[in-house]
Structure formats: C-alpha cells, structure tokens
Design an enzyme around this catalytic site. Structure first.
Site, PDB file in Angstrom:
ATOM      1  N   VAL A 158       3.959  -4.365  -4.715  1.00 19.48           N
ATOM      2  CA  VAL A 158       5.162  -4.052  -3.926  1.00 19.48           C
ATOM      3  C   VAL A 158       6.321  -3.749  -4.871  1.00 19.48           C
ATOM      4  CG1 VAL A 158       4.376  -5.498  -2.016  1.00 19.48           C
ATOM      5  CG2 VAL A 158       5.957  -6.453  -3.695  1.00 19.48           C
ATOM      6  N   LYS A 215       3.252  -3.502 -21.818  1.00 14.32           N
ATOM      7  CA  LYS A 215       3.509  -2.333 -20.956  1.00 14.32           C
ATOM      8  C   LYS A 215       4.944  -1.843 -21.152  1.00 14.32           C
ATOM      9  CE  LYS A 215       3.117   0.731 -17.590  1.00 14.32           C
ATOM     10  NZ  LYS A 215       4.360   0.952 -16.931  1.00 14.32           N
ATOM     11  N   ARG A 234      30.956 -10.177 -46.093  1.00 10.09           N
ATOM     12  CA  ARG A 234      30.870 -11.325 -45.190  1.00 10.09           C
ATOM     13  C   ARG A 234      31.333 -12.594 -45.890  1.00 10.09           C
ATOM     14  NH1 ARG A 234      26.038 -12.824 -43.796  1.00 10.09           N
ATOM     15  NH2 ARG A 234      26.558 -13.643 -41.731  1.00 10.09           N
ATOM     16  N   LEU A 260       0.817  -1.217   0.000  1.00 11.87           N
ATOM     17  CA  LEU A 260       0.000   0.000   0.000  1.00 11.87           C
ATOM     18  C   LEU A 260       0.852   1.270   0.000  1.00 11.87           C
ATOM     19  CD1 LEU A 260      -2.733  -1.214   2.531  1.00 11.87           C
ATOM     20  CD2 LEU A 260      -2.883  -1.177   0.032  1.00 11.87           C
ATOM     21  N   ALA A 261       1.968   1.227  -0.729  1.00 16.06           N
ATOM     22  CA  ALA A 261       2.683   2.482  -0.991  1.00 16.06           C
ATOM     23  C   ALA A 261       1.823   3.262  -1.991  1.00 16.06           C
ATOM     24  CB  ALA A 261       4.079   2.188  -1.528  1.00 16.06           C
ATOM     25  N   ALA A 269       9.236  -3.861  -7.294  1.00 18.82           N
ATOM     26  CA  ALA A 269       9.495  -4.878  -8.321  1.00 18.82           C
ATOM     27  C   ALA A 269      10.776  -5.641  -7.983  1.00 18.82           C
ATOM     28  CB  ALA A 269       9.617  -4.203  -9.687  1.00 18.82           C
ATOM     29  N   HIS A 289       5.065  -0.059 -24.380  1.00 19.17           N
ATOM     30  CA  HIS A 289       4.397   1.233 -24.138  1.00 19.17           C
ATOM     31  C   HIS A 289       5.401   2.243 -23.566  1.00 19.17           C
ATOM     32  CE1 HIS A 289       2.729   4.050 -21.194  1.00 19.17           C
ATOM     33  NE2 HIS A 289       1.639   4.123 -21.926  1.00 19.17           N
ATOM     34  N   ASN A 290       6.149   1.812 -22.574  1.00 22.48           N
ATOM     35  CA  ASN A 290       7.129   2.719 -21.971  1.00 22.48           C
ATOM     36  C   ASN A 290       8.229   3.078 -22.955  1.00 22.48           C
ATOM     37  OD1 ASN A 290       5.572   2.158 -19.712  1.00 22.48           O
ATOM     38  ND2 ASN A 290       7.319   2.099 -18.333  1.00 22.48           N
ATOM     39  N   LYS A 327      14.377   4.529 -15.380  1.00 20.24           N
ATOM     40  CA  LYS A 327      14.194   3.435 -14.434  1.00 20.24           C
ATOM     41  C   LYS A 327      14.424   2.080 -15.092  1.00 20.24           C
ATOM     42  CE  LYS A 327      10.648   5.350 -11.384  1.00 20.24           C
ATOM     43  NZ  LYS A 327       9.266   4.946 -11.051  1.00 20.24           N
ATOM     44  N   SER A 364      -0.535   1.581 -16.474  1.00 15.41           N
ATOM     45  CA  SER A 364       0.084   2.842 -16.853  1.00 15.41           C
ATOM     46  C   SER A 364      -0.764   4.007 -16.391  1.00 15.41           C
ATOM     47  CB  SER A 364       0.266   2.938 -18.361  1.00 15.41           C
ATOM     48  OG  SER A 364       0.825   4.198 -18.683  1.00 15.41           O
ATOM     49  N   GLY A 365      -0.077   5.100 -16.119  1.00 15.35           N
ATOM     50  CA  GLY A 365      -0.794   6.310 -15.738  1.00 15.35           C
ATOM     51  C   GLY A 365      -0.274   6.904 -14.443  1.00 15.35           C
ATOM     52  N   GLU A 424       6.933   5.649 -25.132  1.00 11.09           N
ATOM     53  CA  GLU A 424       6.917   6.886 -24.332  1.00 11.09           C
ATOM     54  C   GLU A 424       8.306   7.558 -24.355  1.00 11.09           C
ATOM     55  OE1 GLU A 424       5.216   6.156 -20.363  1.00 11.09           O
ATOM     56  OE2 GLU A 424       6.850   7.339 -19.532  1.00 11.09           O
TER      57      GLU A 424
HETATM   58  P1  NDP Z   1       7.496   0.928  -4.092  1.00  9.37           P
HETATM   59  O1  NDP Z   1       8.019   0.376  -5.355  1.00  9.37           O
HETATM   60  O2  NDP Z   1       8.174   2.066  -3.469  1.00  9.37           O
HETATM   61  O3  NDP Z   1       7.401  -0.259  -3.016  1.00  9.37           O
HETATM   62  C1  NDP Z   1       7.004  -0.020  -1.682  1.00  9.37           C
HETATM   63  C2  NDP Z   1       6.039  -1.089  -1.232  1.00  9.37           C
HETATM   64  O4  NDP Z   1       6.657  -2.380  -1.346  1.00  9.37           O
HETATM   65  C3  NDP Z   1       5.653  -0.906   0.201  1.00  9.37           C
HETATM   66  O5  NDP Z   1       4.305  -1.295   0.342  1.00  9.37           O
HETATM   67  C4  NDP Z   1       6.592  -1.873   0.903  1.00  9.37           C
HETATM   68  O6  NDP Z   1       6.124  -2.295   2.156  1.00  9.37           O
HETATM   69  C5  NDP Z   1       6.571  -3.008  -0.074  1.00  9.37           C
HETATM   70  N1  NDP Z   1       7.694  -3.918   0.084  1.00  9.37           N
HETATM   71  C6  NDP Z   1       8.982  -3.699  -0.231  1.00  9.37           C
HETATM   72  N2  NDP Z   1       9.725  -4.780   0.023  1.00  9.37           N
HETATM   73  C7  NDP Z   1       8.878  -5.724   0.528  1.00  9.37           C
HETATM   74  C8  NDP Z   1       9.048  -7.059   0.962  1.00  9.37           C
HETATM   75  N3  NDP Z   1      10.234  -7.665   0.931  1.00  9.37           N
HETATM   76  N4  NDP Z   1       7.955  -7.716   1.416  1.00  9.37           N
HETATM   77  C9  NDP Z   1       6.751  -7.108   1.450  1.00  9.37           C
HETATM   78  N5  NDP Z   1       6.531  -5.869   1.025  1.00  9.37           N
HETATM   79  C10 NDP Z   1       7.586  -5.168   0.576  1.00  9.37           C
HETATM   80  O7  NDP Z   1       5.937   1.272  -4.254  1.00  9.37           O
HETATM   81  P2  NDP Z   1       5.168   2.046  -5.412  1.00  9.37           P
HETATM   82  O8  NDP Z   1       3.774   2.167  -4.952  1.00  9.37           O
HETATM   83  O9  NDP Z   1       5.897   3.258  -5.851  1.00  9.37           O
HETATM   84  O10 NDP Z   1       5.229   1.042  -6.638  1.00  9.37           O
HETATM   85  C11 NDP Z   1       4.691  -0.270  -6.573  1.00  9.37           C
HETATM   86  C12 NDP Z   1       4.930  -0.973  -7.894  1.00  9.37           C
HETATM   87  O11 NDP Z   1       4.320  -0.237  -8.927  1.00  9.37           O
HETATM   88  C13 NDP Z   1       6.399  -1.115  -8.293  1.00  9.37           C
HETATM   89  O12 NDP Z   1       6.581  -2.345  -8.951  1.00  9.37           O
HETATM   90  C14 NDP Z   1       6.635  -0.005  -9.274  1.00  9.37           C
HETATM   91  O13 NDP Z   1       7.615  -0.314 -10.237  1.00  9.37           O
HETATM   92  C15 NDP Z   1       5.280   0.110  -9.905  1.00  9.37           C
HETATM   93  N6  NDP Z   1       5.003   1.479 -10.314  1.00  9.37           N
HETATM   94  C16 NDP Z   1       4.250   1.652 -11.368  1.00  9.37           C
HETATM   95  C17 NDP Z   1       3.940   2.895 -11.798  1.00  9.37           C
HETATM   96  C18 NDP Z   1       3.068   3.005 -12.918  1.00  9.37           C
HETATM   97  O14 NDP Z   1       2.827   4.081 -13.430  1.00  9.37           O
HETATM   98  N7  NDP Z   1       2.553   1.881 -13.358  1.00  9.37           N
HETATM   99  C19 NDP Z   1       4.415   4.120 -11.160  1.00  9.37           C
HETATM  100  C20 NDP Z   1       5.144   3.843 -10.019  1.00  9.37           C
HETATM  101  C21 NDP Z   1       5.426   2.557  -9.645  1.00  9.37           C
HETATM  102  P3  NDP Z   1       6.517  -1.446   3.486  1.00  9.37           P
HETATM  103  O15 NDP Z   1       5.539  -0.329   3.536  1.00  9.37           O
HETATM  104  O16 NDP Z   1       6.324  -2.433   4.593  1.00  9.37           O
HETATM  105  O17 NDP Z   1       7.923  -0.994   3.333  1.00  9.37           O
END
Ligand code: NDP
Length: 479
Positions: free
Chosen positions: A74, A182, A449, A10-11, A76, A185-186, A260, A128-129, A189
């Site tokens: 979470v 995806k 060649r 839930l980041a 990647a 797509h990037n 990235k 995406s977005g 972009e």
């Molecule tokens: P982050 O990539 O910053 O990851 C943080 C989250 O991962 C937190 O919830 C963290 O938990 C959890 N986490 C990290 N390590 C572990 C572990 N070992 N076990 C369990 N949980 C873990 O979060 P974002 O929200 O920025 O991105 C999430 C995903 O979405 C990524 O894969 C990223 O690449 C992708 N993304 C996609 C975008 C898009 O436009 N599609 C834009 C941005 C990101 P905790 O809170 O406990 O630390």
C-alpha cells in the site's frame, strides 16, 4: 487456509506482484481496502493462476497457510502503519509481514522491532523494476530475520528476474537492511541518470548534434563497458519524436526534474554516516536546481552577456570528443557506484547487517533500473577481495579510470570553459583526485580550527593531539 502467500494493496504494484506470484504457480491470497480492485484483478487475470480473493482482512488472513506470509503493498508512510496495525491482531506467532513498498529504513527498523515484540517477523523488502519488473521479474531485496527468508526465499527467488540462472533476490540482512540497500540503489540511479544527462548535454552542445544523432551514439555505447538498461533507454528517449510538433521529444519536455525522495534519503543518510557520496548528492541537487524556475530565469537575465566575446565552442575532432565523453561517463559512473557501495558498507557496519556487497551486485544485474553488465565486475571485485577499500581500486575499475583520466580532465575542462554545467562529472573527478592525493589541504583546515576554536590537531611526526597558543606566545602543548 491454503494460499502460500498473500498480497494486500492491489494498486499497480501489488496487482502485478500478485500476478507474478500466480503465474509462477503459487496460490495467492489477494485483498485490497476497496474490494473493486480485488474483484477486477480476479476478473481480468484469474486465468493466470490461482487467486484466493477476500473482501475482509480477516478472511484474507484466514485464507493463508501457516506460517502466514502477507505482502503489504500500500501507499508508503501512514497507510502502511495503518494496515500493519490492522493485521497484527489477526496474525499468530511466527507469521511474516512483508512490506514491499518504498519505506524508509528507519521506519522498517521501528516496525520490525514492534512486530518482533508480537512474535511476528517483519520483512522490509526493496523491490526494484517498477510496474513491469513487478510483473515480469523484479530485483528483490528482503531484509528481516534469516528465519523468515526460509519461507520467503524460495518464493521470491522464483518470481525475481533471473540472470545466467541466478535469481535477482537474496537475503540482504536483518531489519532495515533490505530497504537501506534499495534506497542506495535509487541514489545510484539518480547519479547514473545525471551523468547520462551531462554526457548528452556535452555531446549536444559540443558537437551541435541533434538528439537523434546522439541516440545513435548511445546505442553504440551500449555494446561496450557502459552496456546497461539506462543507456539503452537513453537512446530510446533521445530517438523519439513528439507526435504533435514533430520536434525531438526531449526538446518539448519541461526541463525540471522531479523526485519522490529516495535520492534525498540517500544523501541524508550519507551525511549521517559520514560517507562522501558526492555523485549522488550532486545528482539530487541538480534536480533541485532544475526546479527553481524563478531563480533560473533571473540568473539567465542577469548573466545573459557573461560569455560575450568568448570564442565559440568548435569541436574539431568529433570522434575523439565522443570517445572523451564516453570515457568521462564511464569513469564518473565507477566513482558513483564506488561511493554507493561505500555507503552500503557504512550502513552495514553501523547497524550490524553484515551485507555481502558482491552478493548484492549479483541481484542488481537484472530486474532493476540500474541493471548493467558492469555489475558482474563489481561482484567479481568483491568476491576477490571482500574487504576492498574502494571499488575504484579493484584492478578492472582502476584500469577503466586510469584509461579515462585524460578524457575525463578534457571533458570537465571543456564544461568549465564553455559554461556547460556538469556537476556530477566534475565532482566525481574531484573526488578521484581528492582520494588519491598525497597531501590534502585538510591540514590547513585543522590549523584554522585550532586557531579560532582550540579544536586541536594531530601532527605527522608525533602521536597525540596538540594545541598552539595562537593569541599568546605561539607555543605548542599537548592537548
Ligand atoms: P499507491 O502507492 O498508489 O497506493 C495505493 C494502494 O494503497 C491502494 O491499494 C490503496 O487502497 C492502498 N491504501 C492507501 N491508503 C490505505 C489505507 N489507509 N489503508 C489500506 N490501504 C490503503 O500504490 P502503488 O502500487 O503505486 O505502490 C505501492 C507501493 O509500492 C508504494 O509504497 C510505492 O512507494 C511502492 N512503489 C514501488 C515501485 C517500485 O519500483 N518498487 C514503483 C511504484 C511504487 P484503495 O484501492 O482502497 O485506495
């Protein structure tokens, strides 16, 4: 359990996706490794819908109705694997694990195979977005089994961006197909942004115009063929003034582009598949070049006087020049998209994904970064002719290119003449000229060649492979 879908992680992305689901009426199980994020989500946004929070992963899984659908959002890489490993023993036959992170499609293929072995569905999903899209309606590209889409489709189609009543979500194909498209797509972009940056550079240098004036030019372009989110935000960024210095914002930003890695993945994959995505490759390399500060400084010093004495660039016909740059941008953009869609076809052929390129264009019309009016035309082109050999030859795009060729040549010529780096403009023009050329000098390469390595060649007038005795009597024999 009663929750229709769950989100773990839930980041910013997971939180917004969970809120989007709840706002659309779904009961959403929520979980995060550290429980504070879970609690703060419910405390701050609990009134937006129905959340079922859990502190442990097992309670989270138990709170879901069957077949369970768990979105993993979470970090990647290794964290995603760690969470999947924890989930698998808690799940039962037919449950679905959805990875909405930015995974490499090879990882997705590996995970899908492993989970299939446990009787589970694994759905690598491109989203995406960015943050805002996740909350308000992203473009969603789910891979995985057709069966899993029966459960996920109605949910994802509801939370996705909607364009003309059509959701920006559809099943892309099995296993890694969603993450593959995806990735491309990037890559597109990257190319689109590099082309915009080159257009800006040409206008700034050629017209001697200030960023704010160029912002107006982009605003004007946004009401024509180029209408798109990226053109719109280009005007926004160029029109912005730095509060601290009162200078144009673009002039106070360090000119080193970061990445990235999805552009790099796209190019690596294209090399493996043998698809010449020159626009995306040049865009990726241009970012790398910008980051080599020491080399740039050394070269700037070493070649400070190289253009001394050359006539200064004076654009006499302002309107013609602006229109030239617009047409060059549009033609180059067609090339970049054509190349990206070629790569999608090549990936689809390689992995038997059966990706529908017209359908894909439909779901990129909204929610995502490359959303553009143009994508409707791409869909039409593939609807009309699903086996289209290149987007460039579809009548609408062929006309855009044909109308733009003289401008394109003038702009690339000006760039070379006046020393403005325009690698994406130039390489897309070279790609176009290469593709349409009657005879390519590849014939000479085949000769070389055969000369140094006896690699053989084919002839224009007879079937089969041949070798010439270069060191001997120069007789030719079938290989
Ligand atoms: P982050 O990539 O910053 O990851 C943080 C989250 O991962 C937190 O919830 C963290 O938990 C959890 N986490 C990290 N390590 C572990 C572990 N070992 N076990 C369990 N949980 C873990 O979060 P974002 O929200 O920025 O991105 C999430 C995903 O979405 C990524 O894969 C990223 O690449 C992708 N993304 C996609 C975008 C898009 O436009 N599609 C834009 C941005 C990101 P905790 O809170 O406990 O630390």
């Amino acid at each position: 359990g009663t929750a229709q879908i769950g989100v773990t992680g839930l980041a910013v992305m997971g939180r917004n996706l969970a809120r989007n689901l709840a706002r659309n009426g779904f009961t959403v199980a929520v979980h995060n490794r550290s429980a504070e994020r879970t609690h703060s989500l419910v405390a701050e946004h609990g009134d937006e819908g129905t959340f079922v929070p859990s502190e442990s992963l097992s309670d989270f899984v138990a709170s879901l109705e069957r077949p369970r659908a768990v979105i993993v959002m979470v970090k990647a890489g290794a964290p995603t694997d760690a969470v999947i490993d924890e989930l698998v023993p808690l799940l039962e036959d037919g449950d679905i694990v959805v990875d909405c992170g930015n995974a490499h499609y090879d990882d997705t293929r590996r995970r899908e195979e492993a989970l299939r072995g446990h009787g589970l569905h694994f759905v690598g999903t491109g989203v995406s977005g960015g943050e805002e899209g996740a909350l308000l309606g992203p473009s969603i590209m789910p891979g995985g089994s057709a069966e899993s889409y029966q459960k996920l489709g109605p949910i994802f189609e509801k939370i996705a961006a909607q364009v003309d009543g059509t959701p920006c979500c559809r099943h892309i194909g099995p296993d890694g197909a969603g993450h593959f498209v995806k990735m491309v797509h990037n890559g597109i972009e990257y190319a689109d942004m590099q082309l915009i940056a080159e257009a800006y550079d040409m206008l700034r240098t050629g017209l001697g115009a200030e960023p704010a004036e160029i912002a107006e030019i982009f605003t004007g372009w946004n009401s024509g063929d180029l209408e798109s989110f990226l053109i719109e935000i280009t005007a926004d960024v160029l029109g912005h003034t730095d509060a601290a210095t009162k200078r144009p914002f673009v002039d106070i930003v360090l000119d080193q582009a970061e990445q990235k890695g999805t552009g790099r993945w796209t190019v690596q994959s294209a090399l493996d598949l043998g698809v010449p995505i020159t626009g995306i490759a040049e865009a990726t390399f241009a970012r790398s070049l910008s980051g080599h500060a020491d080399q740039r400084a050394a070269a700037a010093r070493a070649f400070a006087d190289v253009d001394a004495g050359a006539a200064p660039w004076a654009t006499d016909d302002r309107e013609t020049f602006i229109e030239d740059v617009r047409r060059a941008l549009y033609a180059s953009k067609i090339v970049a998209y054509a190349q990206g869609f070629d790569q999608i076809q090549a990936g689809s052929d390689e992995y038997d994904w059966n990706v529908d390129r017209g359908g894909l264009a439909t779901i990129w019309r909204g929610g995502c970064i490359i959303r553009a009016r143009f994508l409707d035309r791409i869909r039409e082109a593939y609807d009309e002719r699903p086996d289209l050999p290149s987007l460039m030859v579809a009548p609408y795009f062929a006309k855009g290119i044909t109308d733009g060729v003289p401008s394109w040549r003038r702009v690339v010529g000006d760039a070379a003449r006046y020393g403005i780096p325009a690698p994406a403009f130039a390489s897309s023009l070279a790609y176009f000229d290469g593709l349409r050329r009657d005879r390519l000098p590849a014939a000479l390469i085949q000769g070389l060649r055969d000369n140094f390595g006896a690699h053989t060649y084919r002839r224009v007038d007879r079937d089969g492979a041949f070798h010439t005795q270069w060191a001997g009597d120069r007789s030719e024999s079938p290989a």
